[in-house]
Design a protein around this motif. Sequence first.
Motif, PDB file in Angstrom:
ATOM      1  N   ASP A 110      -7.209  14.257  -8.416  1.00  0.00           N
ATOM      2  CA  ASP A 110      -7.544  14.172  -6.925  1.00  0.00           C
ATOM      3  C   ASP A 110      -6.358  13.694  -6.097  1.00  0.00           C
ATOM      4  O   ASP A 110      -6.073  14.260  -4.863  1.00  0.00           O
ATOM      5  CB  ASP A 110      -8.824  13.301  -6.737  1.00  0.00           C
ATOM      6  N   ALA A 111      -5.726  12.587  -6.678  1.00  0.00           N
ATOM      7  CA  ALA A 111      -4.734  11.808  -5.830  1.00  0.00           C
ATOM      8  C   ALA A 111      -3.895  10.993  -6.654  1.00  0.00           C
ATOM      9  O   ALA A 111      -4.288  10.387  -7.841  1.00  0.00           O
ATOM     10  CB  ALA A 111      -5.306  11.052  -4.514  1.00  0.00           C
ATOM     11  N   TYR A 112      -2.509  10.811  -6.469  1.00  0.00           N
ATOM     12  CA  TYR A 112      -1.700   9.879  -6.755  1.00  0.00           C
ATOM     13  C   TYR A 112      -1.396   8.896  -6.026  1.00  0.00           C
ATOM     14  O   TYR A 112      -1.454   8.716  -4.817  1.00  0.00           O
ATOM     15  CB  TYR A 112      -0.229  10.585  -6.998  1.00  0.00           C
ATOM     16  N   LEU A 113      -0.944   7.538  -6.774  1.00  0.00           N
ATOM     17  CA  LEU A 113      -0.548   6.385  -6.129  1.00  0.00           C
ATOM     18  C   LEU A 113       0.474   5.922  -7.031  1.00  0.00           C
ATOM     19  O   LEU A 113       0.225   5.661  -8.200  1.00  0.00           O
ATOM     20  CB  LEU A 113      -1.602   5.282  -5.936  1.00  0.00           C
ATOM     21  N   THR A 114       1.856   5.693  -6.368  1.00  0.00           N
ATOM     22  CA  THR A 114       3.016   5.326  -7.051  1.00  0.00           C
ATOM     23  C   THR A 114       3.124   3.853  -7.055  1.00  0.00           C
ATOM     24  O   THR A 114       3.253   3.230  -5.954  1.00  0.00           O
ATOM     25  CB  THR A 114       4.157   6.148  -6.748  1.00  0.00           C
ATOM     26  N   LYS A 115       3.464   3.175  -8.107  1.00  0.00           N
ATOM     27  CA  LYS A 115       3.460   1.628  -8.148  1.00  0.00           C
ATOM     28  C   LYS A 115       5.211   1.504  -7.888  1.00  0.00           C
ATOM     29  O   LYS A 115       6.026   2.139  -8.024  1.00  0.00           O
ATOM     30  CB  LYS A 115       3.394   1.074  -9.619  1.00  0.00           C
ATOM     31  N   PRO A 116       5.398   0.272  -7.179  1.00  0.00           N
ATOM     32  CA  PRO A 116       4.390  -0.513  -6.440  1.00  0.00           C
ATOM     33  C   PRO A 116       3.658   0.012  -5.026  1.00  0.00           C
ATOM     34  O   PRO A 116       4.280   0.839  -4.575  1.00  0.00           O
ATOM     35  CB  PRO A 116       5.120  -1.680  -6.323  1.00  0.00           C
ATOM     36  N   PHE A 117       2.699  -0.652  -4.808  1.00  0.00           N
ATOM     37  CA  PHE A 117       1.990  -0.264  -3.425  1.00  0.00           C
ATOM     38  C   PHE A 117       1.388  -1.395  -2.848  1.00  0.00           C
ATOM     39  O   PHE A 117       1.011  -2.467  -3.607  1.00  0.00           O
ATOM     40  CB  PHE A 117       0.873   0.847  -3.837  1.00  0.00           C
ATOM     41  N   VAL A 118       1.022  -1.067  -1.430  1.00  0.00           N
ATOM     42  CA  VAL A 118       0.394  -2.201  -0.913  1.00  0.00           C
ATOM     43  C   VAL A 118      -1.018  -2.155  -0.657  1.00  0.00           C
ATOM     44  O   VAL A 118      -1.354  -0.796  -0.645  1.00  0.00           O
ATOM     45  CB  VAL A 118       1.287  -2.562   0.061  1.00  0.00           C
ATOM     46  N   THR A 119      -1.669  -2.891  -0.111  1.00  0.00           N
ATOM     47  CA  THR A 119      -3.021  -2.653   0.309  1.00  0.00           C
ATOM     48  C   THR A 119      -3.335  -1.446   1.423  1.00  0.00           C
ATOM     49  O   THR A 119      -4.100  -0.746   1.213  1.00  0.00           O
ATOM     50  CB  THR A 119      -3.683  -3.968   0.790  1.00  0.00           C
ATOM     51  N   ALA A 120      -2.442  -1.422   2.506  1.00  0.00           N
ATOM     52  CA  ALA A 120      -2.613  -0.399   3.335  1.00  0.00           C
ATOM     53  C   ALA A 120      -2.331   0.960   2.505  1.00  0.00           C
ATOM     54  O   ALA A 120      -3.117   1.949   3.163  1.00  0.00           O
ATOM     55  CB  ALA A 120      -1.500  -0.590   4.484  1.00  0.00           C
ATOM     56  N   THR A 121      -1.549   1.225   1.576  1.00  0.00           N
ATOM     57  CA  THR A 121      -1.467   2.249   1.186  1.00  0.00           C
ATOM     58  C   THR A 121      -2.533   2.609   0.393  1.00  0.00           C
ATOM     59  O   THR A 121      -2.723   3.663   0.087  1.00  0.00           O
ATOM     60  CB  THR A 121      -0.059   2.225   0.162  1.00  0.00           C
ATOM     61  N   LEU A 122      -3.070   1.992  -0.515  1.00  0.00           N
ATOM     62  CA  LEU A 122      -4.194   2.027  -1.148  1.00  0.00           C
ATOM     63  C   LEU A 122      -5.383   2.514  -0.120  1.00  0.00           C
ATOM     64  O   LEU A 122      -6.386   3.337  -0.644  1.00  0.00           O
ATOM     65  CB  LEU A 122      -4.761   0.596  -2.006  1.00  0.00           C
ATOM     66  N   GLU A 123      -5.691   1.678   0.802  1.00  0.00           N
ATOM     67  CA  GLU A 123      -6.568   2.146   1.830  1.00  0.00           C
ATOM     68  C   GLU A 123      -6.356   3.571   2.239  1.00  0.00           C
ATOM     69  O   GLU A 123      -7.456   4.464   2.311  1.00  0.00           O
ATOM     70  CB  GLU A 123      -6.653   1.118   2.935  1.00  0.00           C
ATOM     71  N   GLN A 124      -5.323   4.062   2.707  1.00  0.00           N
ATOM     72  CA  GLN A 124      -4.738   5.397   3.031  1.00  0.00           C
ATOM     73  C   GLN A 124      -5.337   6.624   1.982  1.00  0.00           C
ATOM     74  O   GLN A 124      -5.890   7.302   2.114  1.00  0.00           O
ATOM     75  CB  GLN A 124      -3.664   5.355   3.487  1.00  0.00           C
ATOM     76  N   LYS A 125      -4.742   6.086   0.808  1.00  0.00           N
ATOM     77  CA  LYS A 125      -5.309   6.963  -0.385  1.00  0.00           C
ATOM     78  C   LYS A 125      -6.798   7.166  -0.504  1.00  0.00           C
ATOM     79  O   LYS A 125      -7.155   8.368  -0.739  1.00  0.00           O
ATOM     80  CB  LYS A 125      -4.571   6.742  -1.654  1.00  0.00           C
TER      81      LYS A 125
END
Length: 387
Positions: A110-125
Amino acid sequence: MTIYDPKEMTFLIVDDVDNMRRSIRAMLKLLNYGKSFHEAANGRDAWKLLQSDNLQVDFIISDYHMPHASGTELLNLLRSNRRTRNIPFLMITAEANMDIVAEAAEHDVDAYLTKPFVTATLEQKINELLERTRNPSPLTRHLSTSRDLEEKGDLAGAITEAKKAASLNAHSSRPFRELGRLFAKKGEIQKAQACFEQAIQRNRLDVTSYHALGQIAFRRNNTEKAIGYFSRAMEISPRHTDRALQFAKLLLKKNQPQEAEKILKLVLKHKTNDIDFKEEVAEIALQAGLANLALKAFREVIKADSQRSYLHKKIGTALINAGEYAEGTRMLETAAEKTPQDIQLMLRLARAYLEMKMPMRADNWASRALRMDPKNHEAQDILKKCS
Protein backbone atom coordinates in the motif's frame (compact mmCIF):
# COMPACT_ATOMS: atom_id res chain seq x y z
CA MET A 1 -16.14 -3.51 10.95
CA THR A 2 -13.55 -1.36 9.18
CA ILE A 3 -11.98 1.33 11.37
CA TYR A 4 -10.63 4.46 9.67
CA ASP A 5 -9.78 6.60 12.71
CA PRO A 6 -6.09 5.95 13.55
CA LYS A 7 -6.77 6.84 17.20
CA GLU A 8 -9.12 3.86 17.49
CA MET A 9 -7.00 1.37 15.58
CA THR A 10 -5.13 -1.72 16.68
CA PHE A 11 -1.62 -1.51 15.22
CA LEU A 12 0.70 -4.45 14.53
CA ILE A 13 4.38 -3.45 14.35
CA VAL A 14 6.68 -6.02 12.72
CA ASP A 15 10.45 -5.60 12.86
CA ASP A 16 13.33 -7.85 13.91
CA VAL A 17 15.03 -4.95 15.71
CA ASP A 18 13.53 -4.41 19.14
CA ASN A 19 14.59 -0.75 19.32
CA MET A 20 12.89 -0.05 15.98
CA ARG A 21 9.61 -1.53 17.21
CA ARG A 22 9.79 0.57 20.36
CA SER A 23 10.63 3.69 18.33
CA ILE A 24 7.62 3.25 16.01
CA ARG A 25 5.34 2.59 18.96
CA ALA A 26 6.62 5.75 20.68
CA MET A 27 5.95 7.78 17.51
CA LEU A 28 2.39 6.44 17.29
CA LYS A 29 1.73 7.29 20.94
CA LEU A 30 3.14 10.76 20.38
CA LEU A 31 0.59 11.17 17.58
CA ASN A 32 -2.10 9.74 19.85
CA TYR A 33 -2.54 7.00 17.24
CA GLY A 34 -3.52 3.50 18.27
CA LYS A 35 -6.00 2.15 20.79
CA SER A 36 -3.80 -0.93 21.26
CA PHE A 37 -0.50 -2.27 19.94
CA HIS A 38 0.96 -5.67 19.12
CA GLU A 39 4.49 -6.55 18.03
CA ALA A 40 6.25 -9.34 16.15
CA ALA A 41 9.94 -9.88 15.40
CA ASN A 42 9.42 -11.27 11.87
CA GLY A 43 6.80 -12.08 9.26
CA ARG A 44 6.38 -15.64 10.47
CA ASP A 45 5.55 -14.60 14.05
CA ALA A 46 3.27 -11.84 12.76
CA TRP A 47 1.31 -14.29 10.65
CA LYS A 48 0.89 -16.64 13.64
CA LEU A 49 -0.39 -13.71 15.67
CA LEU A 50 -2.89 -12.80 12.96
CA GLN A 51 -4.37 -16.31 13.04
CA SER A 52 -5.88 -15.62 16.44
CA ASP A 53 -9.65 -15.27 16.31
CA ASN A 54 -9.48 -12.93 19.30
CA LEU A 55 -7.25 -10.38 17.56
CA GLN A 56 -8.52 -7.81 15.07
CA VAL A 57 -5.63 -5.85 13.55
CA ASP A 58 -6.54 -2.63 11.72
CA PHE A 59 -3.13 -1.47 10.46
CA ILE A 60 0.26 -3.12 9.93
CA ILE A 61 3.64 -1.40 9.90
CA SER A 62 6.30 -3.88 8.79
CA ASP A 63 9.99 -3.86 8.01
CA TYR A 64 11.11 -5.32 4.69
CA HIS A 65 14.29 -7.21 5.71
CA MET A 66 13.57 -9.79 8.43
CA PRO A 67 14.60 -13.39 9.15
CA HIS A 68 12.21 -16.34 8.71
CA ALA A 69 9.72 -14.33 6.64
CA SER A 70 10.31 -10.91 5.05
CA GLY A 71 7.83 -8.07 4.83
CA THR A 72 6.75 -9.05 1.33
CA GLU A 73 6.35 -12.70 2.34
CA LEU A 74 4.06 -11.57 5.15
CA LEU A 75 2.20 -9.31 2.71
CA ASN A 76 1.73 -12.21 0.30
CA LEU A 77 0.12 -14.25 3.09
CA LEU A 78 -2.13 -11.34 4.00
CA ARG A 79 -3.29 -10.71 0.43
CA SER A 80 -4.02 -14.42 -0.06
CA ASN A 81 -6.40 -14.57 2.90
CA ARG A 82 -9.89 -13.10 2.72
CA ARG A 83 -9.94 -12.11 6.41
CA THR A 84 -6.65 -10.18 6.28
CA ARG A 85 -6.57 -9.08 2.63
CA ASN A 86 -7.66 -5.50 3.11
CA ILE A 87 -5.61 -4.57 6.18
CA PRO A 88 -3.64 -1.39 5.34
CA PHE A 89 0.06 -2.28 5.07
CA LEU A 90 2.90 0.22 5.40
CA MET A 91 6.28 -1.19 4.35
CA ILE A 92 9.48 0.18 5.88
CA THR A 93 12.70 -0.22 3.91
CA ALA A 94 16.28 0.87 4.35
CA GLU A 95 16.34 1.75 0.64
CA ALA A 96 13.72 1.61 -2.11
CA ASN A 97 15.93 0.07 -4.80
CA MET A 98 14.67 -1.58 -7.98
CA ASP A 99 14.30 -5.16 -6.79
CA ILE A 100 12.54 -4.15 -3.55
CA VAL A 101 10.11 -1.94 -5.47
CA ALA A 102 9.43 -4.75 -7.96
CA GLU A 103 8.84 -7.34 -5.26
CA ALA A 104 6.60 -5.10 -3.19
CA ALA A 105 4.60 -4.08 -6.28
CA GLU A 106 4.01 -7.74 -7.05
CA HIS A 107 2.29 -8.16 -3.69
CA ASP A 108 0.40 -4.84 -3.88
CA VAL A 109 2.09 -3.01 -1.04
CA ASP A 110 0.00 0.00 0.00
CA ALA A 111 2.79 2.45 0.86
CA TYR A 112 6.53 2.76 1.56
CA LEU A 113 8.47 4.53 4.23
CA THR A 114 12.25 4.74 3.88
CA LYS A 115 14.51 4.73 6.95
CA PRO A 116 15.34 6.93 8.73
CA PHE A 117 12.08 8.81 9.20
CA VAL A 118 10.53 11.21 11.68
CA THR A 119 7.15 11.24 13.39
CA ALA A 120 5.66 13.75 10.95
CA THR A 121 6.55 11.53 7.98
CA LEU A 122 4.99 8.49 9.65
CA GLU A 123 1.84 10.50 10.32
CA GLN A 124 1.65 11.67 6.71
CA LYS A 125 2.05 8.13 5.31
CA ILE A 126 -0.56 6.65 7.64
CA ASN A 127 -3.07 9.38 6.82
CA GLU A 128 -2.47 9.07 3.06
CA LEU A 129 -2.92 5.33 3.21
CA LEU A 130 -6.11 5.56 5.25
CA GLU A 131 -7.53 8.15 2.85
CA ARG A 132 -6.99 5.73 -0.03
CA THR A 133 -8.58 2.97 2.05
CA ARG A 134 -11.63 5.14 2.79
CA ASN A 135 -11.92 6.27 -0.82
CA PRO A 136 -10.47 3.57 -3.08
CA SER A 137 -9.93 4.41 -6.73
CA PRO A 138 -12.33 2.94 -9.31
CA LEU A 139 -9.46 0.69 -10.47
CA THR A 140 -9.01 -0.68 -6.96
CA ARG A 141 -12.76 -1.22 -6.55
CA HIS A 142 -13.02 -3.17 -9.81
CA LEU A 143 -10.04 -5.35 -8.92
CA SER A 144 -11.46 -6.01 -5.46
CA THR A 145 -14.81 -7.00 -6.98
CA SER A 146 -12.95 -9.19 -9.48
CA ARG A 147 -11.23 -11.09 -6.67
CA ASP A 148 -14.54 -11.54 -4.80
CA LEU A 149 -16.22 -12.94 -7.92
CA GLU A 150 -13.29 -15.27 -8.56
CA GLU A 151 -13.59 -16.68 -5.05
CA LYS A 152 -17.27 -17.33 -5.69
CA GLY A 153 -16.36 -19.31 -8.80
CA ASP A 154 -17.52 -16.67 -11.28
CA LEU A 155 -14.43 -16.44 -13.50
CA ALA A 156 -16.32 -14.74 -16.33
CA GLY A 157 -17.53 -12.01 -13.98
CA ALA A 158 -14.05 -11.65 -12.48
CA ILE A 159 -12.58 -11.18 -15.95
CA THR A 160 -15.21 -8.56 -16.80
CA GLU A 161 -14.33 -6.55 -13.68
CA ALA A 162 -10.58 -6.84 -14.36
CA LYS A 163 -11.19 -5.57 -17.91
CA LYS A 164 -13.03 -2.56 -16.47
CA ALA A 165 -10.03 -1.89 -14.24
CA ALA A 166 -7.68 -2.12 -17.23
CA SER A 167 -9.77 0.36 -19.20
CA LEU A 168 -9.46 2.95 -16.41
CA ASN A 169 -5.69 3.16 -16.32
CA ALA A 170 -3.62 2.62 -19.44
CA HIS A 171 -0.36 2.84 -17.48
CA SER A 172 -0.91 0.32 -14.68
CA SER A 173 0.29 -3.25 -15.23
CA ARG A 174 -1.71 -4.68 -12.34
CA PRO A 175 -5.10 -5.10 -14.14
CA PHE A 176 -3.41 -6.82 -17.09
CA ARG A 177 -1.44 -9.07 -14.73
CA GLU A 178 -4.70 -10.03 -13.03
CA LEU A 179 -6.37 -10.65 -16.39
CA GLY A 180 -3.48 -12.88 -17.43
CA ARG A 181 -3.78 -14.88 -14.24
CA LEU A 182 -7.55 -15.25 -14.64
CA PHE A 183 -7.34 -16.29 -18.31
CA ALA A 184 -4.63 -18.82 -17.40
CA LYS A 185 -6.86 -20.20 -14.65
CA LYS A 186 -9.66 -20.49 -17.21
CA GLY A 187 -7.33 -22.34 -19.60
CA GLU A 188 -7.26 -19.61 -22.23
CA ILE A 189 -3.47 -19.50 -22.52
CA GLN A 190 -3.28 -17.36 -25.67
CA LYS A 191 -5.29 -14.60 -24.00
CA ALA A 192 -3.28 -14.99 -20.81
CA GLN A 193 -0.05 -14.54 -22.72
CA ALA A 194 -1.34 -11.41 -24.44
CA CYS A 195 -2.32 -9.90 -21.09
CA PHE A 196 1.03 -10.66 -19.44
CA GLU A 197 2.76 -9.10 -22.45
CA GLN A 198 0.59 -6.02 -22.01
CA ALA A 199 1.60 -5.94 -18.33
CA ILE A 200 5.34 -5.89 -19.01
CA GLN A 201 4.88 -3.25 -21.71
CA ARG A 202 3.39 -1.00 -19.06
CA ASN A 203 5.78 -1.93 -16.30
CA ARG A 204 9.21 -3.33 -17.14
CA LEU A 205 9.61 -4.32 -13.47
CA ASP A 206 6.56 -6.60 -13.39
CA VAL A 207 8.40 -9.70 -12.21
CA THR A 208 5.27 -11.83 -11.87
CA SER A 209 4.37 -11.36 -15.52
CA TYR A 210 7.88 -12.30 -16.66
CA HIS A 211 7.66 -15.52 -14.67
CA ALA A 212 4.20 -16.28 -16.05
CA LEU A 213 5.42 -15.73 -19.62
CA GLY A 214 8.37 -17.99 -18.91
CA GLN A 215 6.06 -20.78 -17.77
CA ILE A 216 3.84 -20.35 -20.85
CA ALA A 217 6.86 -20.44 -23.17
CA PHE A 218 8.15 -23.58 -21.50
CA ARG A 219 4.79 -25.35 -21.83
CA ARG A 220 4.98 -24.53 -25.54
CA ASN A 221 8.45 -26.14 -25.72
CA ASN A 222 10.13 -22.79 -26.37
CA THR A 223 12.83 -23.30 -23.76
CA GLU A 224 15.14 -20.53 -24.95
CA LYS A 225 12.37 -17.96 -24.73
CA ALA A 226 11.40 -19.25 -21.28
CA ILE A 227 15.00 -18.89 -20.09
CA GLY A 228 15.01 -15.32 -21.41
CA TYR A 229 11.93 -14.42 -19.37
CA PHE A 230 13.31 -16.01 -16.18
CA SER A 231 16.63 -14.27 -16.75
CA ARG A 232 14.93 -10.90 -17.03
CA ALA A 233 12.95 -11.55 -13.85
CA MET A 234 16.16 -12.28 -11.95
CA GLU A 235 17.84 -9.17 -13.32
CA ILE A 236 15.01 -7.12 -11.87
CA SER A 237 14.79 -8.93 -8.55
CA PRO A 238 17.42 -11.50 -7.52
CA ARG A 239 15.14 -12.44 -4.64
CA HIS A 240 13.03 -14.33 -7.17
CA THR A 241 15.72 -16.91 -7.82
CA ASP A 242 13.65 -19.52 -5.98
CA ARG A 243 11.18 -19.61 -8.88
CA ALA A 244 14.03 -19.91 -11.37
CA LEU A 245 15.48 -22.77 -9.34
CA GLN A 246 12.16 -24.62 -9.55
CA PHE A 247 12.22 -24.05 -13.30
CA ALA A 248 15.72 -25.57 -13.50
CA LYS A 249 14.50 -28.63 -11.60
CA LEU A 250 11.62 -28.95 -14.06
CA LEU A 251 14.06 -28.79 -16.97
CA LEU A 252 16.10 -31.60 -15.41
CA LYS A 253 12.97 -33.72 -15.02
CA LYS A 254 12.33 -33.11 -18.73
CA ASN A 255 15.88 -34.35 -19.43
CA GLN A 256 17.16 -30.97 -20.58
CA PRO A 257 20.39 -30.64 -18.52
CA GLN A 258 22.06 -28.07 -20.79
CA GLU A 259 19.10 -25.71 -20.51
CA ALA A 260 18.91 -26.34 -16.76
CA GLU A 261 22.60 -25.49 -16.47
CA LYS A 262 21.98 -22.08 -18.07
CA ILE A 263 19.32 -21.32 -15.45
CA LEU A 264 21.49 -22.56 -12.57
CA LYS A 265 24.36 -20.34 -13.73
CA LEU A 266 22.00 -17.37 -13.82
CA VAL A 267 20.78 -18.22 -10.33
CA LEU A 268 24.35 -18.30 -9.00
CA LYS A 269 25.12 -15.03 -10.74
CA HIS A 270 22.19 -13.22 -9.16
CA LYS A 271 22.34 -14.70 -5.66
CA THR A 272 26.02 -14.53 -4.87
CA ASN A 273 25.89 -13.91 -1.10
CA ASP A 274 23.53 -16.68 0.00
CA ILE A 275 25.87 -19.57 0.82
CA ASP A 276 23.12 -22.02 1.79
CA PHE A 277 21.32 -21.37 -1.47
CA LYS A 278 24.58 -21.78 -3.39
CA GLU A 279 25.15 -25.15 -1.71
CA GLU A 280 21.65 -26.23 -2.73
CA VAL A 281 22.40 -25.30 -6.34
CA ALA A 282 25.68 -27.24 -6.17
CA GLU A 283 23.83 -30.32 -4.90
CA ILE A 284 21.31 -30.10 -7.74
CA ALA A 285 24.10 -29.73 -10.29
CA LEU A 286 26.02 -32.68 -8.82
CA GLN A 287 22.96 -34.94 -8.93
CA ALA A 288 22.26 -33.82 -12.51
CA GLY A 289 25.76 -34.72 -13.66
CA LEU A 290 26.74 -31.08 -14.17
CA ALA A 291 30.11 -31.71 -12.56
CA ASN A 292 31.92 -28.51 -13.50
CA LEU A 293 29.10 -26.29 -12.29
CA ALA A 294 28.77 -28.31 -9.07
CA LEU A 295 32.51 -28.06 -8.50
CA LYS A 296 32.54 -24.29 -9.02
CA ALA A 297 29.65 -23.77 -6.62
CA PHE A 298 31.01 -26.11 -3.93
CA ARG A 299 34.39 -24.39 -4.04
CA GLU A 300 32.74 -20.99 -3.60
CA VAL A 301 30.82 -22.31 -0.60
CA ILE A 302 33.99 -23.72 1.03
CA LYS A 303 35.83 -20.47 0.34
CA ALA A 304 33.07 -18.50 2.05
CA ASP A 305 32.72 -20.94 4.96
CA SER A 306 35.73 -23.17 5.61
CA GLN A 307 33.87 -24.92 8.46
CA ARG A 308 31.76 -26.88 5.98
CA SER A 309 34.34 -29.65 5.76
CA TYR A 310 31.60 -32.19 5.05
CA LEU A 311 31.57 -30.80 1.51
CA HIS A 312 35.00 -32.27 0.78
CA LYS A 313 33.32 -35.55 -0.13
CA LYS A 314 31.01 -33.83 -2.57
CA ILE A 315 33.79 -31.73 -4.04
CA GLY A 316 35.87 -34.87 -4.52
CA THR A 317 32.96 -36.58 -6.25
CA ALA A 318 32.44 -33.56 -8.50
CA LEU A 319 36.14 -33.51 -9.37
CA ILE A 320 36.11 -37.16 -10.34
CA ASN A 321 32.92 -36.68 -12.36
CA ALA A 322 34.69 -33.82 -14.15
CA GLY A 323 37.62 -36.13 -14.95
CA GLU A 324 40.02 -34.58 -12.42
CA TYR A 325 40.86 -37.88 -10.75
CA ALA A 326 44.08 -36.98 -8.94
CA GLU A 327 42.67 -34.00 -7.08
CA GLY A 328 39.35 -35.74 -6.62
CA THR A 329 40.79 -38.81 -4.93
CA ARG A 330 42.95 -36.63 -2.67
CA MET A 331 39.84 -34.75 -1.58
CA LEU A 332 37.93 -37.99 -0.99
CA GLU A 333 40.76 -39.49 1.04
CA THR A 334 40.77 -36.35 3.22
CA ALA A 335 37.04 -36.82 3.73
CA ALA A 336 37.53 -40.54 4.49
CA GLU A 337 39.92 -39.69 7.33
CA LYS A 338 37.14 -37.70 8.98
CA THR A 339 34.41 -40.28 8.32
CA PRO A 340 36.14 -43.69 8.67
CA GLN A 341 32.81 -45.55 8.75
CA ASP A 342 31.55 -44.27 5.38
CA ILE A 343 31.41 -47.41 3.21
CA GLN A 344 30.04 -45.56 0.20
CA LEU A 345 32.98 -43.18 0.30
CA MET A 346 35.40 -46.14 0.37
CA LEU A 347 33.66 -47.69 -2.62
CA ARG A 348 33.76 -44.38 -4.51
CA LEU A 349 37.51 -44.22 -3.94
CA ALA A 350 37.91 -47.84 -5.01
CA ARG A 351 35.99 -47.22 -8.24
CA ALA A 352 38.00 -44.07 -8.95
CA TYR A 353 41.34 -45.84 -8.51
CA LEU A 354 40.11 -48.70 -10.69
CA GLU A 355 39.27 -46.18 -13.42
CA MET A 356 42.73 -44.66 -12.94
CA LYS A 357 44.22 -48.15 -13.47
CA MET A 358 45.66 -48.21 -9.97
CA PRO A 359 44.43 -51.66 -8.81
CA MET A 360 46.47 -51.78 -5.59
CA ARG A 361 44.83 -48.64 -4.23
CA ALA A 362 41.43 -49.78 -5.48
CA ASP A 363 42.01 -53.12 -3.69
CA ASN A 364 42.92 -51.28 -0.48
CA TRP A 365 39.70 -49.26 -0.34
CA ALA A 366 37.47 -52.12 -1.47
CA SER A 367 39.03 -54.35 1.22
CA ARG A 368 38.30 -51.76 3.88
CA ALA A 369 34.70 -51.64 2.80
CA LEU A 370 34.47 -55.43 2.78
CA ARG A 371 35.87 -55.70 6.32
CA MET A 372 33.06 -53.44 7.49
CA ASP A 373 30.43 -55.17 5.34
CA PRO A 374 31.53 -58.73 4.39
CA LYS A 375 28.49 -59.21 2.15
CA ASN A 376 28.95 -56.03 0.12
CA HIS A 377 28.61 -57.16 -3.50
CA GLU A 378 30.12 -54.02 -5.01
CA ALA A 379 33.28 -54.37 -2.91
CA GLN A 380 33.54 -58.02 -3.91
CA ASP A 381 33.16 -57.13 -7.57
CA ILE A 382 35.88 -54.45 -7.37
CA LEU A 383 38.27 -56.90 -5.69
CA LYS A 384 37.74 -59.40 -8.49
CA LYS A 385 38.62 -56.72 -11.05
CA CYS A 386 41.76 -55.86 -9.12
CA SER A 387 43.15 -59.40 -9.18
